[in-house]
Design a protein around this motif. Structure first.
Motif, PDB file in Angstrom:
ATOM      1  N   UNK A 132       0.839  -1.204   0.000  1.00  0.00           N
ATOM      2  CA  UNK A 132       0.000   0.000   0.000  1.00  0.00           C
ATOM      3  C   UNK A 132       0.869   1.247   0.000  1.00  0.00           C
ATOM      4  N   UNK A 133       1.870   1.290   0.864  1.00  0.00           N
ATOM      5  CA  UNK A 133       2.756   2.458   0.916  1.00  0.00           C
ATOM      6  C   UNK A 133       3.689   2.499  -0.282  1.00  0.00           C
ATOM      7  N   UNK A 134       4.007   1.325  -0.812  1.00  0.00           N
ATOM      8  CA  UNK A 134       4.932   1.269  -1.952  1.00  0.00           C
ATOM      9  C   UNK A 134       4.289   1.818  -3.218  1.00  0.00           C
ATOM     10  N   UNK A 135       3.006   1.503  -3.414  1.00  0.00           N
ATOM     11  CA  UNK A 135       2.324   1.887  -4.653  1.00  0.00           C
ATOM     12  C   UNK A 135       1.165   2.860  -4.419  1.00  0.00           C
ATOM     13  N   UNK A 136       1.044   3.394  -3.206  1.00  0.00           N
ATOM     14  CA  UNK A 136      -0.025   4.346  -2.871  1.00  0.00           C
ATOM     15  C   UNK A 136      -1.416   3.788  -3.194  1.00  0.00           C
ATOM     16  N   UNK A 137      -1.698   2.617  -2.666  1.00  0.00           N
ATOM     17  CA  UNK A 137      -2.998   1.977  -2.912  1.00  0.00           C
ATOM     18  C   UNK A 137      -4.017   2.406  -1.859  1.00  0.00           C
ATOM     19  N   UNK A 138      -4.296   3.693  -1.821  1.00  0.00           N
ATOM     20  CA  UNK A 138      -5.269   4.237  -0.878  1.00  0.00           C
ATOM     21  C   UNK A 138      -6.232   5.140  -1.625  1.00  0.00           C
ATOM     22  N   UNK A 139      -7.290   5.536  -0.912  1.00  0.00           N
ATOM     23  CA  UNK A 139      -8.308   6.427  -1.472  1.00  0.00           C
ATOM     24  C   UNK A 139      -8.901   5.855  -2.752  1.00  0.00           C
ATOM     25  N   UNK A 140      -8.812   6.535  -3.864  1.00  0.00           N
ATOM     26  CA  UNK A 140      -9.433   6.039  -5.092  1.00  0.00           C
ATOM     27  C   UNK A 140      -8.745   4.808  -5.663  1.00  0.00           C
ATOM     28  N   UNK A 141      -7.538   4.496  -5.153  1.00  0.00           N
ATOM     29  CA  UNK A 141      -6.810   3.310  -5.630  1.00  0.00           C
ATOM     30  C   UNK A 141      -6.923   2.129  -4.655  1.00  0.00           C
ATOM     31  N   UNK A 142      -7.728   2.284  -3.603  1.00  0.00           N
ATOM     32  CA  UNK A 142      -7.768   1.249  -2.571  1.00  0.00           C
ATOM     33  C   UNK A 142      -8.389  -0.051  -3.075  1.00  0.00           C
ATOM     34  N   UNK A 143      -9.253   0.027  -4.085  1.00  0.00           N
ATOM     35  CA  UNK A 143      -9.868  -1.188  -4.623  1.00  0.00           C
ATOM     36  C   UNK A 143      -8.829  -2.128  -5.233  1.00  0.00           C
ATOM     37  N   UNK A 144      -7.655  -1.591  -5.602  1.00  0.00           N
ATOM     38  CA  UNK A 144      -6.608  -2.438  -6.179  1.00  0.00           C
ATOM     39  C   UNK A 144      -6.053  -3.420  -5.150  1.00  0.00           C
ATOM     40  N   UNK A 145      -6.214  -3.124  -3.861  1.00  0.00           N
ATOM     41  CA  UNK A 145      -5.797  -4.087  -2.833  1.00  0.00           C
ATOM     42  C   UNK A 145      -6.634  -5.354  -2.942  1.00  0.00           C
ATOM     43  N   UNK A 146      -7.944  -5.169  -3.128  1.00  0.00           N
ATOM     44  CA  UNK A 146      -8.824  -6.327  -3.310  1.00  0.00           C
ATOM     45  C   UNK A 146      -8.458  -7.103  -4.563  1.00  0.00           C
ATOM     46  N   UNK A 147      -8.068  -6.379  -5.605  1.00  0.00           N
ATOM     47  CA  UNK A 147      -7.654  -7.046  -6.845  1.00  0.00           C
ATOM     48  C   UNK A 147      -6.399  -7.873  -6.616  1.00  0.00           C
ATOM     49  N   UNK A 148      -5.432  -7.344  -5.847  1.00  0.00           N
ATOM     50  CA  UNK A 148      -4.199  -8.092  -5.580  1.00  0.00           C
ATOM     51  C   UNK A 148      -4.488  -9.364  -4.789  1.00  0.00           C
ATOM     52  N   UNK A 149      -5.401  -9.268  -3.801  1.00  0.00           N
ATOM     53  CA  UNK A 149      -5.775 -10.463  -3.037  1.00  0.00           C
ATOM     54  C   UNK A 149      -6.529 -11.458  -3.909  1.00  0.00           C
ATOM     55  N   UNK A 150      -7.357 -10.924  -4.814  1.00  0.00           N
ATOM     56  CA  UNK A 150      -8.067 -11.803  -5.742  1.00  0.00           C
ATOM     57  C   UNK A 150      -7.094 -12.573  -6.625  1.00  0.00           C
ATOM     58  N   UNK A 151      -6.056 -11.896  -7.091  1.00  0.00           N
ATOM     59  CA  UNK A 151      -5.082 -12.570  -7.959  1.00  0.00           C
ATOM     60  C   UNK A 151      -4.367 -13.691  -7.219  1.00  0.00           C
ATOM     61  N   UNK A 152      -4.082 -13.478  -5.932  1.00  0.00           N
ATOM     62  CA  UNK A 152      -3.452 -14.540  -5.136  1.00  0.00           C
ATOM     63  C   UNK A 152      -4.373 -15.755  -5.044  1.00  0.00           C
ATOM     64  N   UNK A 153      -5.637 -15.504  -4.717  1.00  0.00           N
ATOM     65  CA  UNK A 153      -6.585 -16.614  -4.588  1.00  0.00           C
ATOM     66  C   UNK A 153      -6.893 -17.250  -5.936  1.00  0.00           C
TER      67      UNK A 153
END
Length: 444
Positions: A132-153
């Protein structure tokens, strides 16, 4: 079935079976922590907009060095509805007039604000660095965290399909499966090996191919017509079981991974919550074992699934300030979700005939992994409501509990070996029902 007699002779539960369980546990211990790493590598630390007069050392030293950090923060970052600094917006210009309001809070919506155009400042007290801190995955980009977890699963889903098929070359086959697939010589070797490891050497010496053939004659005759894969859905009773079990496994894994992949949303101390989640898993599986043996498969699953759904729904609406209660409810939810998964796996294996069990477990496993992959994607729905994903997590196990009623009880029942065994159960049930009705009518 006849095979059960052979199993009793070589040892139904001895060192051989325990060794298999230990090997399975070791592989699970190695794999599962990779999933839980997402709670730490994708943790969202506290953050706010980068502000020129607050975070630029040169400006602070020259013009505002006499003002405290709290003062500069107040004139630079608006407050949210909970009177905390906004995470995703800042004032367009420093609002110096806010210093003279003597504790009152104006209508911030009337002041000019803007997004974090210069980036964010992160709280590094718990995590020095995350994706999150490395790629600024917060605010309008926070949904990308869910995408990263989805890719793992999703990777686990694809890997389970590919490597699950490849592993059939290296793992030890079940003796029952070898008999059903018309491989009596290999089955005999497996049974002798199991008897030897279980300390029953006399049985290993007297167990011959002739004894095996005569004891399992019914199974060997059934093996002459090896059913194709599409037979999973050809007969009515088996098709119903596959569809219901797939739905149940999907709706069970959805909240299970919804809880385990979003620890930070349930408690502020991720490390404590993760430890509690891990500690509660072992006793919950033991409770599942006791329930399966005393209450039966159906009642156990319904109980655990209802408790799981209710605990998630209650946690959803508990205020964030009540951290202890939220963590306690979440820990309880993880425990019953683990027990529900154990009960579901046990019941499912006992409902599928041996001849197609490997393929059926694979199909049901795909449904489970799809549920695990969808779980993190649901967090994207927080843009509409912060409660919406958790409501779905809570409702899904309740639906799964209702679906359990569509399946028969299997406690103390022999495992079905062929598809015909499954269909005969339906006929036997109808016959028993008719006899029961006739017995009620006869006295009158």
């Amino acid at each position: 079935m006849a095979f059960q007699d052979l199993l009793d002779q070589v040892g139904g539960l001895g060192r051989f079976q325990i060794l298999q369980i230990v090997c399975l546990c070791i592989s699970s211990i190695i794999v599962f922590p990779h999933v839980l790493l997402e709670n730490f590598t994708a943790a969202i630390p506290g953050h706010r907009c980068w502000v020129h007069i607050l975070d630029n050392d040169t400006v602070s030293a020259n013009g505002t060095g006499l003002l405290s950090q709290d003062t500069l923060l107040r004139i630079s970052i608006p407050l949210d509805s909970n009177l905390r600094p906004e995470n995703c917006r800042r004032f367009l210009h420093p609002q110096w007039q806010l210093l003279h309001l003597n504790g009152t809070f104006p209508n911030v919506s009337e002041l000019d604000t803007e997004p974090c155009v210069n980036g964010w400042v992160y709280d590094q007290s718990s995590f020095s660095s995350t994706i999150v801190t490395e790629w600024d995955l917060v605010c309008e980009f926070q949904s990308l965290i869910s995408v990263s977890k989805f890719l793992v699963m999703a990777g686990m889903l694809v890997g389970g399909i590919i490597y699950g098929h490849l592993s059939d070359r290296w793992l030890a086959e079940s003796a029952r499966w070898l008999i059903i697939t018309n491989k009596p010589e290999e089955a005999l070797n497996k049974l002798r090996k199991a008897a030897h490891r279980n300390g029953r050497k006399n049985v290993a010496d007297t167990l011959t191919l002739e004894v095996l053939r005569s004891t399992t004659q019914e199974e060997l005759e059934a093996a002459q017509n090896k059913p194709p894969v599409y037979d999973l859905f050809r007969t009515r009773n088996l098709r119903k079981r596959i569809c219901v079990l797939s739905f149940m496994r999907f709706t069970t894994f959805l909240p299970y991974f919804g809880l385990n992949l979003h620890v930070q949303h349930l408690g502020k101390n991720v490390f404590l919550s993760q430890v509690l989640f891990g500690v509660v898993t072992l006793p919950s599986n033991y409770v599942a074992l006791l329930a399966l043996n005393h209450l039966g498969r159906r009642v156990s699953q319904m109980l655990f699934l209802f408790l799981l759904g209710i605990s998630i729904l209650i946690t959803t609406f508990v205020p964030e300030e009540m951290q202890s209660l939220r963590v306690a409810l979440a820990t309880f939810g993880v425990g019953v979700s683990s027990a529900a998964s154990t009960s579901s796996a046990t019941h499912g294996n006992e409902l599928i005939p041996t001849v197609v069990r490997a393929v059926a477990v694979g199909v049901i496993g795909i449904a489970a992994n799809i549920g695990a992959a969808v779980a993190p994607l649901l967090m994207i729905l927080t843009v509409y409501s912060s409660h919406l994903p958790w409501i779905i997590y809570g409702v899904s196990p309740i639906l799964s509990a209702l679906a359990v009623r569509l399946l028969p009880e299997t406690r103390n029942q022999p495992l079905p070996d062929s598809i015909q065994d499954v269909e005969n159960e339906r006929k036997d049930w109808r016959k028993a029902k008719q006899e029961e009705i006739s017995m009620k009518v006869t006295p009158f």
